[in-house]
Design an enzyme around this catalytic site. Structure first.
Site, PDB file in Angstrom:
ATOM      1  N   LYS A 223     -76.501  -0.192 -42.039  1.00 35.46           N
ATOM      2  CA  LYS A 223     -77.907  -0.513 -42.285  1.00 35.46           C
ATOM      3  C   LYS A 223     -78.120  -0.859 -43.746  1.00 35.46           C
ATOM      4  O   LYS A 223     -77.182  -0.860 -44.547  1.00 35.46           O
ATOM      5  CB  LYS A 223     -78.781   0.658 -41.850  1.00 35.46           C
TER       6      LYS A 223
ATOM      7  N   GLU B  61     -76.943  -4.353 -39.346  1.00 34.23           N
ATOM      8  CA  GLU B  61     -78.375  -4.603 -39.223  1.00 34.23           C
ATOM      9  C   GLU B  61     -78.803  -5.667 -40.224  1.00 34.23           C
ATOM     10  O   GLU B  61     -78.515  -5.558 -41.416  1.00 34.23           O
ATOM     11  CB  GLU B  61     -79.136  -3.297 -39.476  1.00 34.23           C
TER      12      GLU B  61
ATOM     13  N   LYS C  84     -83.210   7.887 -30.777  1.00 41.86           N
ATOM     14  CA  LYS C  84     -84.497   8.570 -30.964  1.00 41.86           C
ATOM     15  C   LYS C  84     -84.845   9.360 -29.704  1.00 41.86           C
ATOM     16  O   LYS C  84     -85.740   9.016 -28.938  1.00 41.86           O
ATOM     17  CB  LYS C  84     -85.587   7.551 -31.312  1.00 41.86           C
TER      18      LYS C  84
END
Length: 278
Positions: free
Chosen positions: A165, A195, A133
């Site tokens: 994910k 994840e 990010k």
């Protein structure tokens, strides 16, 4: 770590954005052959990051400028310390000034914020990681700044590692199926991370040869249980909603890594100025 060739391309874009067709102020009020000498100084205590990039901004705009670095990236600078000195054509100095300051203020701000988080988990086994990010176009520099502040870099990009994910798992059908499919074609030295937001997913991940298990937004008690379940079979990363005031208890659960975007997205720029040399 960053590549000078790639940085030069970024600098060209930054200068083009700021200078446009020419610096009207410098060109209309400063003689073409006027000379100047300035120092870049810290106006607060900070950790230096991006000083080589700032130096390169001046050189890229005008190769005749003489630029000297006084403190390197990763150094701790006290208020008033000189980071860099530059001399030569006055028009060029003042035209490139803002671009050079902007990048070193931004990067040093990230290094400062990273150091605050690193200090908060001092004495635990946990290491601080960044995330993807980042500001578009500035990833390699912002991640370099994290390293200057004592943090570690997570994936540099999507081609730098596999992170499975919830949506990937939904498409593949299960964690076991997803990991198995990846292992068939993945380069042998590339790591796989899965994840998990529930303990039953952690149990499923442990049935595979996954390298890292990410605990996403798990409560502290669940994190502690997950660490016991993993028992060293894989590295454990905590992620999701990490803040400075919450990171210490998370580190004390026994996780290996804690990743957060706050060290980049919420880092305030530090105060650095360019003043005439005495």
């Amino acid at each position: 770590m960053y590549d000078r060739f790639a940085v030069d391309r970024l600098i060209d874009l930054w200068l083009l954005e700021d200078v446009g067709y020419g610096d009207l102020t410098a060109q209309t009020m400063i003689d073409e052959d006027a000379a100047g000498a300035f120092v870049m100084n810290a106006r607060e205590n900070l950790i230096v990051a991006g000083i080589d990039v700032a130096l390169r901004v001046f050189q890229r705009y005008d190769s005749s400028l003489t630029v000297k670095k006084h403190l390197g990236d990763g150094a701790r600078a006290e208020k008033g310390a000189i980071l860099l000195s530059v001399s030569g054509n006055a028009r060029s100095l003042l035209t490139a000034e803002r671009t050079a300051l902007n990048i070193v203020q931004r990067m040093s701000g990230i290094a400062n914020e990273t150091a605050r988080y690193v200090k908060a988990i001092e004495g635990t086994k946990a290491r601080l990681l960044d995330s993807r990010k980042t500001t578009p176009g500035l990833r390699m520099l912002e991640k370099h700044a994290v390293a200057c502040g004592g943090g570690l870099n997570h994936r540099l990009g999507l081609d730098n590692g596999v992170m499975i994910k919830d949506n990937h798992i939904a498409v593949a059908g299960s964690i076991e199926a997803a990991v198995a499919r990846v292992r068939k074609t993945l380069p042998v030295l590339t790591k796989i991370e899965v994840e998990c937001d529930r303990l039953d997913q952690v149990a499923d991940a442990l049935k595979t040869d996954v390298d890292v298990i990410m605990l996403d937004n798990m409560p502290l008690e669940a994190m502690r249980e997950a660490v016991k379940m993993v028992n060293g079979k894989a590295k454990v990363e905590a992620s999701g909603g990490i803040r400075l005031e919450t990171i210490r208890p998370i580190a004390e659960t026994g996780v290996d890594y804690i990743s957060t975007s706050k060290i980049m997205q919420s880092a305030p720029a530090v105060d650095i100025g360019l003043d005439e040399a005495e």
